[in-house]
Design a protein around this motif. Structure first.
Motif, mmCIF file in Angstrom:
data_model
loop_
_atom_site.group_PDB
_atom_site.id
_atom_site.type_symbol
_atom_site.label_atom_id
_atom_site.label_comp_id
_atom_site.label_asym_id
_atom_site.label_seq_id
_atom_site.Cartn_x
_atom_site.Cartn_y
_atom_site.Cartn_z
ATOM 1 N N LEU A 335 0.838 -1.197 0.000
ATOM 2 C CA LEU A 335 0.000 0.000 0.000
ATOM 3 C C LEU A 335 0.872 1.246 0.000
ATOM 4 O O LEU A 335 1.972 1.245 0.557
ATOM 5 N N ALA A 336 0.337 2.303 -0.585
ATOM 6 C CA ALA A 336 0.955 3.622 -0.488
ATOM 7 C C ALA A 336 0.253 4.360 0.653
ATOM 8 O O ALA A 336 -0.933 4.687 0.543
ATOM 9 N N PRO A 337 0.908 4.603 1.786
ATOM 10 C CA PRO A 337 0.243 5.201 2.934
ATOM 11 C C PRO A 337 -0.452 6.524 2.626
ATOM 12 O O PRO A 337 -1.527 6.811 3.148
ATOM 13 N N GLY A 338 0.160 7.330 1.760
ATOM 14 C CA GLY A 338 -0.457 8.611 1.423
ATOM 15 C C GLY A 338 -1.812 8.434 0.761
ATOM 16 O O GLY A 338 -2.777 9.162 1.069
ATOM 17 N N LYS A 339 -1.920 7.463 -0.130
ATOM 18 C CA LYS A 339 -3.198 7.207 -0.785
ATOM 19 C C LYS A 339 -4.247 6.701 0.197
ATOM 20 O O LYS A 339 -5.428 7.041 0.088
ATOM 21 N N VAL A 340 -3.816 5.887 1.158
ATOM 22 C CA VAL A 340 -4.760 5.378 2.157
ATOM 23 C C VAL A 340 -5.342 6.531 2.962
ATOM 24 O O VAL A 340 -6.560 6.610 3.177
ATOM 25 N N LEU A 341 -4.489 7.449 3.406
ATOM 26 C CA LEU A 341 -4.975 8.583 4.200
ATOM 27 C C LEU A 341 -5.873 9.490 3.373
ATOM 28 O O LEU A 341 -6.912 9.973 3.856
ATOM 29 N N THR A 342 -5.500 9.721 2.129
ATOM 30 C CA THR A 342 -6.337 10.569 1.275
ATOM 31 C C THR A 342 -7.697 9.928 1.029
ATOM 32 O O THR A 342 -8.737 10.600 1.040
ATOM 33 N N GLY A 343 -7.698 8.593 0.855
ATOM 34 C CA GLY A 343 -8.956 7.903 0.621
ATOM 35 C C GLY A 343 -9.858 7.890 1.841
ATOM 36 O O GLY A 343 -11.088 7.781 1.714
ATOM 37 N N LEU A 344 -9.280 8.028 3.036
ATOM 38 C CA LEU A 344 -10.083 8.029 4.257
ATOM 39 C C LEU A 344 -10.554 9.416 4.653
ATOM 40 O O LEU A 344 -11.331 9.545 5.614
ATOM 41 N N GLU A 345 -10.136 10.445 3.953
ATOM 42 C CA GLU A 345 -10.441 11.810 4.379
ATOM 43 C C GLU A 345 -11.940 12.061 4.471
ATOM 44 O O GLU A 345 -12.433 12.655 5.430
ATOM 45 N N GLY A 346 -12.685 11.591 3.486
ATOM 46 C CA GLY A 346 -14.135 11.805 3.515
ATOM 47 C C GLY A 346 -14.790 11.080 4.679
ATOM 48 O O GLY A 346 -15.649 11.642 5.377
ATOM 49 N N LEU A 347 -14.375 9.813 4.926
ATOM 50 C CA LEU A 347 -14.945 9.047 6.029
ATOM 51 C C LEU A 347 -14.580 9.668 7.376
ATOM 52 O O LEU A 347 -15.413 9.730 8.298
ATOM 53 N N ILE A 348 -13.357 10.167 7.490
ATOM 54 C CA ILE A 348 -12.934 10.812 8.736
ATOM 55 C C ILE A 348 -13.749 12.073 8.977
ATOM 56 O O ILE A 348 -14.172 12.356 10.106
ATOM 57 N N SER A 349 -14.003 12.843 7.923
ATOM 58 C CA SER A 349 -14.783 14.080 8.065
ATOM 59 C C SER A 349 -16.185 13.788 8.576
ATOM 60 O O SER A 349 -16.757 14.572 9.349
ATOM 61 N N ARG A 350 -16.752 12.674 8.141
ATOM 62 C CA ARG A 350 -18.098 12.326 8.602
ATOM 63 C C ARG A 350 -18.098 11.742 10.021
ATOM 64 O O ARG A 350 -19.127 11.707 10.682
ATOM 65 N N THR A 351 -16.920 11.292 10.470
ATOM 66 C CA THR A 351 -16.832 10.653 11.784
ATOM 67 C C THR A 351 -16.688 11.670 12.910
ATOM 68 O O THR A 351 -17.233 11.476 13.996
ATOM 69 N N ILE A 352 -15.958 12.749 12.665
ATOM 70 C CA ILE A 352 -15.657 13.702 13.739
ATOM 71 C C ILE A 352 -16.639 14.864 13.715
ATOM 72 O O ILE A 352 -17.436 15.027 12.774
ATOM 73 N N ASN A 353 -16.584 15.661 14.757
ATOM 74 C CA ASN A 353 -17.477 16.808 14.882
ATOM 75 C C ASN A 353 -17.032 17.944 13.971
ATOM 76 O O ASN A 353 -15.861 18.047 13.583
ATOM 77 N N GLU A 354 -17.959 18.831 13.680
ATOM 78 C CA GLU A 354 -17.663 19.933 12.764
ATOM 79 C C GLU A 354 -16.701 20.944 13.359
ATOM 80 O O GLU A 354 -16.044 21.685 12.615
ATOM 81 N N ASP A 355 -16.636 21.018 14.701
ATOM 82 C CA ASP A 355 -15.750 22.009 15.323
ATOM 83 C C ASP A 355 -14.326 21.494 15.479
ATOM 84 O O ASP A 355 -13.518 22.089 16.177
ATOM 85 N N ILE A 356 -14.004 20.381 14.850
ATOM 86 C CA ILE A 356 -12.647 19.846 14.865
ATOM 87 C C ILE A 356 -12.020 20.055 13.486
ATOM 88 O O ILE A 356 -12.555 19.620 12.471
ATOM 89 N N GLU A 357 -10.904 20.722 13.476
ATOM 90 C CA GLU A 357 -10.194 20.994 12.225
ATOM 91 C C GLU A 357 -9.303 19.800 11.873
ATOM 92 O O GLU A 357 -8.580 19.277 12.718
ATOM 93 N N ILE A 385 -11.452 8.270 16.273
ATOM 94 C CA ILE A 385 -12.579 8.323 17.202
ATOM 95 C C ILE A 385 -12.095 8.659 18.610
ATOM 96 O O ILE A 385 -12.704 9.459 19.331
ATOM 97 N N ASN A 386 -10.977 8.073 19.028
ATOM 98 C CA ASN A 386 -10.414 8.400 20.343
ATOM 99 C C ASN A 386 -10.023 9.872 20.416
ATOM 100 O O ASN A 386 -10.242 10.536 21.444
ATOM 101 N N ALA A 387 -9.420 10.377 19.338
ATOM 102 C CA ALA A 387 -9.043 11.790 19.315
ATOM 103 C C ALA A 387 -10.276 12.687 19.364
ATOM 104 O O ALA A 387 -10.278 13.723 20.041
ATOM 105 N N ARG A 388 -11.328 12.297 18.649
ATOM 106 C CA ARG A 388 -12.576 13.080 18.686
ATOM 107 C C ARG A 388 -13.148 13.149 20.100
ATOM 108 O O ARG A 388 -13.551 14.221 20.570
#
Length: 633
Positions: A335-357, A385-388
């Motif tokens: 795997l290319a780690p950068g691609k994995v993180l980029t692919g998870l960006e949308g899912l992460i945005s939906r997981t955390i609260n809006e007031d978290i940058e 999720i733990n960070a949120r």
């Protein structure tokens, strides 16, 4: 020799008296009384015992009895002549006694001085040998050896005080206050009180374990043992003892306890995972069927969906436990780690609260890694999720990937970690942070600081187990009020293009008409799977064991796919059955399924090359897609 001298005094007097009585002449007794002279010499030069003075006086007066006897029975005509002879003899004898006594006294002093000098030299030699033995013992041992004089308060230490703990014995105050200052403040009162209780309570042996603070500030786990020496009145005068560094031993014990914990969790989870996931497979499949049946009834459909979600949550808990115990079957790919993180960006945005940058940082040229993509995504989402939850009032979340080269000095004290190239994936927040005692236990299963019902305590333990199983390691850095950073280190691999999985249209269920042999020992699961595959159009035959399936194949039936459980009773597991089946039909496609694979198709935590596995429980969509993928591979 004293007894012999007394014997000769008595003997000479008796025979001299007898001789005088027989002859009434002095001449016959002269041979006897002359022996008193050598007797004096014999006594002075041979008798050194406690009664020398008393016996010497007796020897000096030895001739008196015979002289008195002669004077008492002497005849008158020769009295004057005989008395003169006797007087002359006594004068010469006593002069001889005085001379020999004076000489012998000085000789005794010389002999005593010589004996004392010899004894002193012998004692000095013994002391030198003892001190040399003690010095060599102090050099030969790795322990800190010490000797405390309780009267003067002075203490001696061997060279290990410098070699191990960094304090120079020659520059250290030689009193007990120095030793007390080396004890960690958290242990100082306890250790000093335990030593005082032994000294004041009349005890002999003292043992204590505590943290020893080295000269450079490093705390070491040590075990001190002492022997209290007392005088004749029972008062303590010295303590001799040793201090042993047990830091590595305690670290090994901690690793052993952790390994035992892993083994216990693995055995517990493995024991229930197979049967539990079989039940969940039926529940998930039945809930899906109910949801489709009641598609026009929102209330019934909602109940079916809730049932399905609860079953999947139970499966997730089992999966997390298996991950922590490093018994989850992994299917690693490059795997290319950068691609994995980029692919998870949308899912992460939906997981955390809006007031978290959110900020995702993937350094250019990050090396590829070989990990299970699904497990990696789950691990990152768990950390997110733990960070949120650590930022209830909002904050900043940073996810990054970068290259790291670890040298020997950089390696953490984790067994199995080697120096080399690693890719570090970090999840950092500026939330509430954790104290050190919480950080140390954060990876333990079921440990959580969240309220009851808001956390299972398995998220971080799953991450830890997955990273360890992927030949990497995880570390947590946290400060209360400052935030937390969890860093995952995965070994970098050489660039290689893996075969991409066949792209399958997920828009709907795709079936076929191929012939499939289903082998499953659980009757309910087998009927459920047969029904689902049959609804997709496949031509199905079923068997409850490997032996029964081989009979079907030996009867002339051929198949396009074997769909078999891994764990089965009857002395033949799924792997053994497949090996026997491939001897009969070498081109046969195989798809394994299991809730817990044990070691049949998994080695060192990874699926064997070329093995396809559908983990239980699974949805009907997962089943359909995986079957098509294996048939078309």
């Amino acid at each position: 020799t004293g007894s012999l001298s007394i014997f000769f005094v008595v003997y000479l007097n008796v025979v001299a008296i007898l001789a005088y009585r027989a002859s009434e002449e002095i001449v016959p007794i002269i041979p006897y009384i002359t022996w008193f002279f050598p007797l004096v010499v014999f006594h002075q030069f041979t008798n050194f015992d406690f009664h020398k003075r008393v016996i010497g006086l007796l020897v000096s007066l030895g001739p008196v009895p015979i002289v008195a006897f002669m004077l008492a029975y002497m005849k008158a005509p020769r009295a004057v002549e005989d008395v003169g002879a006797i007087a002359s003899f006594l004068v010469s004898f006593f002069a001889f006694v005085l001379f020999v006594g004076f000489y012998a006294r000085h000789r005794d002093e010389e002999v005593l001085r010589a004996a004392m000098a010899e004894e002193a030299e012998r004692s000095a030699a013994v002391l030198r040998v003892s001190e040399e033995r003690f010095r060599l013992l102090g050099l030969a041992t790795n322990d800190l050896v010490w000797d405390a004089d309780l009267k003067s308060g002075r203490t001696w230490w061997n060279d290990q005080l410098l070699d191990t703990y960094g304090y120079d014995p020659n520059e250290t105050e030689p009193d007990l206050s120095a030793w007390e200052s080396w004890i960690h403040p958290d242990d100082r009162d306890r250790v000093v009180e335990s030593l005082q209780s032994v000294i004041e309570g009349g005890g002999i042996n003292w043992t204590s374990e505590y943290l020893f603070v080295c000269a450079d500030g490093r705390p070491l786990d040590v075990v001190a043992r002492g022997l209290v020496l007392r005088d004749d009145s029972g008062q303590p005068v010295r303590i001799i003892g040793s201090t042993t560094d047990v830091t590595e031993l305690r670290a090994l014990e901690k690793k052993l306890r952790h390994a035992q914990k892993l083994e216990a969790v693995g055995q517990l989870t493995g024991g229930i995972a197979h049967d539990f996931n079989n039940l969940l497979t039926i529940i998930v499949g039945s809930a899906e069927a109910l949801a489709d049946t009641h598609a026009d009834d929102p209330k019934a459909r909602r109940l079916a969906e809730v049932t399905m979600q609860a079953a999947e949550r139970g499966a997730n808990l089992t999966s997390q436990l298996l991950s922590f115990a490093r018994r989850q079957a992994l299917a690693p790919t490059h795997l290319a780690p950068g691609k994995v993180l980029t692919g998870l960006e949308g899912l992460i945005s939906r997981t955390i609260n809006e007031d978290i940058e959110i900020e995702i940082r993937a350094a250019a040229g990050v090396w590829p890694i070989e990990v299970d993509p699904g497990q990696l995504e789950n691990a990152i989402l768990n950390l997110v999720i733990n960070a949120r939850d650590a930022m209830p009032d909002g904050g900043r979340l940073t996810i990054g990937a970068s290259n790291v080269t670890l040298m020997a000095d950089d390696l953490p004290s984790v067994e199995g970690i080697k120096e080399g190239r690693y890719v570090m994936i970090s999840v950092t927040d500026n939330g509430c942070g954790m104290p050190s005692d919480v950080t140390e236990r954060a990876f333990e299963p079921f440990f959580t600081t969240k309220e009851t019902g808001k956390g299972s305590g398995l998220g971080l333990s799953m991450v830890y187990g997955f990273v360890q199983q992927s030949n990497g390691h995880a570390r947590i850095y946290s400060e209360p009020g400052e935030g937390t950073s969890v860093k995952l280190y995965f070994p970098a691999v050489d660039m290689r293009e893996d075969q991409e999985s066949a792209t399958v249209n997920n828009a709907g269920l795709i079936g076929g008409t191929e012939r499939i042999l289903v082998v499953e020992d659980d009757d309910m699961v087998r009927r459920h799977v047969v029904a689902q595959l049959g609804s997709l159009g496949y031509n199905i035959k079923e068997a409850a064991s490997g032996a029964a399936a081989l009979k079907i194949m030996d009867g002339g039936s051929t198949f396009d796919l074997l769909f078999t459980d891994v764990v089965m009773p009857g002395g033949m597991n799924g792997r053994q059955f497949v090996d026997a089946a491939l001897l009969r039909q070498p081109e046969l496609n195989v798809l394994f399924t299991s809730g817990y694979t044990e070691d049949a198709i998994v080695h060192q935590g990874r699926l064997d090359p070329g093995v396809h596995l559908l983990s239980k429980p699974y949805r009907r969509t997962d089943l359909a897609l995986k079957v098509r993928h294996v048939l078309e591979a």
